[in-house]
Design a protein around this motif. Structure first.
Motif, mmCIF file in Angstrom:
data_model
loop_
_atom_site.group_PDB
_atom_site.id
_atom_site.type_symbol
_atom_site.label_atom_id
_atom_site.label_comp_id
_atom_site.label_asym_id
_atom_site.label_seq_id
_atom_site.Cartn_x
_atom_site.Cartn_y
_atom_site.Cartn_z
ATOM 1 N N LEU A 181 0.975 -1.019 0.104
ATOM 2 C CA LEU A 181 0.128 0.138 -0.096
ATOM 3 C C LEU A 181 0.927 1.211 0.084
ATOM 4 O O LEU A 181 1.740 1.453 0.905
ATOM 5 C CB LEU A 181 -0.985 0.087 1.163
ATOM 6 C CG LEU A 181 -2.016 -0.995 1.023
ATOM 7 C CD1 LEU A 181 -2.790 -1.061 2.209
ATOM 8 C CD2 LEU A 181 -2.956 -0.500 0.124
ATOM 9 N N GLY A 182 0.924 1.889 -0.977
ATOM 10 C CA GLY A 182 1.693 3.266 -1.177
ATOM 11 C C GLY A 182 0.651 4.518 -1.057
ATOM 12 O O GLY A 182 0.903 5.156 0.141
ATOM 13 N N CYS A 183 -0.354 4.571 -1.750
ATOM 14 C CA CYS A 183 -1.099 5.877 -1.455
ATOM 15 C C CYS A 183 -2.549 5.483 -0.639
ATOM 16 O O CYS A 183 -3.098 6.831 -0.263
ATOM 17 C CB CYS A 183 -1.225 6.630 -3.013
ATOM 18 S SG CYS A 183 -2.330 5.486 -3.767
ATOM 19 N N GLU A 184 -2.981 4.552 -1.214
ATOM 20 C CA GLU A 184 -4.228 4.129 -0.735
ATOM 21 C C GLU A 184 -5.338 4.856 -1.359
ATOM 22 O O GLU A 184 -6.424 5.262 -0.611
ATOM 23 C CB GLU A 184 -4.493 4.194 0.954
ATOM 24 C CG GLU A 184 -3.531 3.223 1.531
ATOM 25 C CD GLU A 184 -3.806 2.971 3.031
ATOM 26 O OE1 GLU A 184 -3.602 4.017 3.916
ATOM 27 O OE2 GLU A 184 -4.383 1.995 3.239
ATOM 28 N N GLY A 198 -5.575 4.927 -5.119
ATOM 29 C CA GLY A 198 -5.662 4.687 -6.410
ATOM 30 C C GLY A 198 -4.551 5.255 -7.591
ATOM 31 O O GLY A 198 -4.563 4.721 -8.476
ATOM 32 N N VAL A 199 -3.639 5.948 -7.137
ATOM 33 C CA VAL A 199 -2.900 6.581 -7.968
ATOM 34 C C VAL A 199 -1.353 6.168 -7.899
ATOM 35 O O VAL A 199 -0.711 6.212 -9.013
ATOM 36 C CB VAL A 199 -2.415 8.016 -7.835
ATOM 37 C CG1 VAL A 199 -3.937 8.938 -7.710
ATOM 38 C CG2 VAL A 199 -1.892 8.311 -6.521
ATOM 39 N N CYS A 200 -1.064 5.229 -7.129
ATOM 40 C CA CYS A 200 0.636 4.639 -7.213
ATOM 41 C C CYS A 200 0.412 3.249 -7.834
ATOM 42 O O CYS A 200 1.455 2.965 -8.462
ATOM 43 C CB CYS A 200 1.257 4.626 -5.855
ATOM 44 S SG CYS A 200 0.579 3.454 -4.729
ATOM 45 N N GLY A 201 -0.473 2.396 -7.799
ATOM 46 C CA GLY A 201 -0.559 1.357 -8.292
ATOM 47 C C GLY A 201 0.158 -0.006 -7.620
ATOM 48 O O GLY A 201 0.078 -1.241 -7.953
ATOM 49 N N ALA A 202 0.850 0.343 -6.254
ATOM 50 C CA ALA A 202 1.623 -0.652 -5.585
ATOM 51 C C ALA A 202 0.663 -1.821 -5.275
ATOM 52 O O ALA A 202 1.011 -3.006 -5.133
ATOM 53 C CB ALA A 202 2.204 0.097 -4.266
#
Ligand SMILES: Cc1cc2nc3c(=O)[nH]c(=O)nc-3n(C[C@H](O)[C@H](O)[C@H](O)COP(=O)(O)OP(=O)(O)OC[C@H]3O[C@@H](n4cnc5c(N)ncnc54)[C@H](O)[C@@H]3O)c2cc1C
Ligand code: FES
Ligand code: FES
Lengths: 178, 291
Positions: A61-64, A66-70
């Motif tokens: 989980l990077g951004c939580e 929707g924008v980082c794609g992790a």
């Protein structure tokens, strides 16, 4: 963004939330071939369900939002942001996470190509890159570099500068075509 | 950053969804693809008391041709419409525009109805539906009604939909064969919301004059804007460079862009005019080709 989140949610609110509206639903999700059944609050994202309930912490989980794609996974064969789905929505679904790519210690050709081409440094973005590339190569087994860049444009990497990731996916495509 | 506590109900059909919305009032929210609603909840910008999940309602995802129009169910995934032969044959503007919506992963889950109901003034689908004069079909406690696209969007993130109405689908007129279509956008990165976007469709009569032109812009007002004056300037004319330039010159008076962190209004005006000229030029060039 962090400001928005912390500014609008006090500890007190969180505490009252968890007592006032609690309701749970029993769900069953098949992840990498194993069925997991658990009671789940509707607010729990699929990402948190995978990480905390299934113990599958490969989904990052990077951004939580929707924008980082992790957190990208496959839901019924198609890529999805695990942070933008509620776990209760996945009841009955078949999911593949990054843990489902390798057979034991044997990496699959895409993972091997990332290894050989330095497609990762810290590895934080890598699960999302691999899952997005899995779908990309299934849809288009012979992409050019521009298509790979467009296909991965929704996945952010803070380390590699992307060149080695693009190289990895092109190399994987070649290996998978045989 | 997690969504707040919320109750959850899975609607079996549209009537049940409407009944749940009517019961819970404006605190209830429809959950479609979740690609806008879930992040809003995680930011705590949306705090619905209950989510009415319409993902498992059968038949809401159809993509069909019917009597000269294309019918798209609200739950049709953006990616499915992008790849649909039926949609491409009837309204080739759709697949072109959808390629600009986020990324494949977002479009796999994001729905046509969700994008229209969300009513982001920078979004592509509302602009397409506005350009083509589409009709949105709503179902509420009192029955079904149709609303023309230009009456549907009322402001940033707002529409004429009542809190207890569900958007069930959209009807778009089929574009005649040999219509040329074009989408032009200015965005910081691929997949970002556009600063300004323009969608265009042009059809030429046998004598080379324009007999159909549809044009709309996004990011230039609180709602998508159909560019009627530019359409009028082109209708019946031969689409020479001068005529296209004159049509683009009318755009300034049709739009009301705002200053924001992404771009000042003056810049949006400049870009809108430029993109209209480009989109019209590209649509004219592509017209006349059999599909
Ligand atoms: C990283 C990222 C990039 C994106 N980039 C773009 C972009 O470039 N262009 C673009 O246009 N969009 C973009 N989006 C948004 C995306 O297109 C969403 O899919 C869309 O805005 C909402 O559709 P949804 O099905 O996900 O709806 P949801 O998120 O489920 O719902 C959105 C809103 O509409 C309401 N709603 C949904 N369906 C209905 C219905 N049938 N009846 C009544 N109300 C309904 C919900 O209650 C909610 O208020 C992006 C999203 C992400 C996460
Ligand atoms: S954590 Fe899901 S997209 Fe960033
Ligand atoms: S390898 Fe570190 S973020 Fe991509």
């Amino acid at each position: 963004m962090t400001e928005l989140a912390s500014g609008s949610t006090s500890q007190r609110e969180l505490a009252s939330e968890s007592t006032s509206q609690r309701n749970t639903e029993s769900i069953t999700v098949t992840v990498n071939g194993h069925a997991y059944t658990a009671d789940c609050e509707p607010r729990v994202t699929l990402a948190d369900f995978l990480r905390h309930t299934c113990g599958l912490t490969g989904t990052h989980l990077g951004c939580e939002h929707g924008v980082c794609g992790a957190c990208t996974i496959l839901v019924d064969g198609r890529s999805a942001r695990a942070c933008l789905m509620l776990a209760v929505q996945a009841d009955g679904a078949t999911i593949t996470t990054v843990e489902g790519l390798a057979a034991g210690n044997a990496l699959n050709p895409l993972q091997e190509a990332f290894w050989d081409n330095h497609g990762l440094q810290c590895g934080f973005c890598t699960p999302g890159m691999l899952m997005t590339a899995t779908e990309l190569l299934a849809d288009n087994p012979d992409p050019d570099a521009a298509e790979v860049r467009e296909g991965l444009s929704g996945n952010l990497c803070r380390c590699t500068g992307y060149d080695s990731i693009v190289r990895s996916v092109l190399d994987a495509a070649q290996r998978m075509r045989g | 950053m997690k969504p707040p506590a919320v109750r959850y109900a899975r609607a079996g059909d549209v009537r049940e969804a409407v009944a749940l919305l009517a019961e819970h009032g404006s605190d209830a929210k429809v959950l479609a693809g979740g690609q806008s609603l879930v992040p809003l909840m995680s930011f705590r910008l949306a705090r619905p008391s209950i989510l009415v999940d319409i993902n498992r309602i059968g038949g809401l995802d159809r993509i069909e041709q019917d009597n000269g129009s294309l019918l798209i169910g609200a739950m049709a995934r953006q990616r499915d419409v992008e790849l649909s032969d039926v949609a491409a044959a009837a309204v080739p503007l759709l697949p072109q525009a959808l390629r600009y919506v986020g990324h494949v992963t977002i479009r796999n889950r994001g729905t046509v109805g969700g994008s229209l109901a969300h009513a982001d003034p920078a979004a592509e689908l509302p602009a397409v539906v506005t350009a083509l004069g589409g009709e949105l079909v709503l179902e509420g406690p009192g029955g079904t009604r149709s609303v023309a696209a230009e009456d549907f969007f009322t402001g940033t993130f707002t529409t004429v939909m009542a809190p207890d109405e569900v958007l069930v689908g959209v009807r778009l007129p089929r574009l005649p064969d040999r219509t040329g279509v074009a989408v032009e956008e200015l965005a910081r990165r691929h997949g970002d919301f556009a600063i300004v976007g323009v969608v265009a469709a042009v059809h030429l009569a046998d004598d080379g004059t324009v007999d159909l032109v549809r044009l709309a812009a996004s990011g230039v007002d609180s709602v998508p804007v159909r560019l009627h004056a530019a359409e009028a300037a082109l209708s019946g004319a031969r689409p020479t460079a001068d005529v296209l330039e004159a049509a683009a010159a009318t755009v300034d008076a049709s739009i009301h862009p705002a200053d924001d962190v992404h771009a000042p209004a003056s810049y949006r005006r400049h870009v809108a005019r430029l993109l209209v000229q480009r989109a019209l030029g590209a649509a004219v060039e592509r017209s006349g080709v059999e599909r």
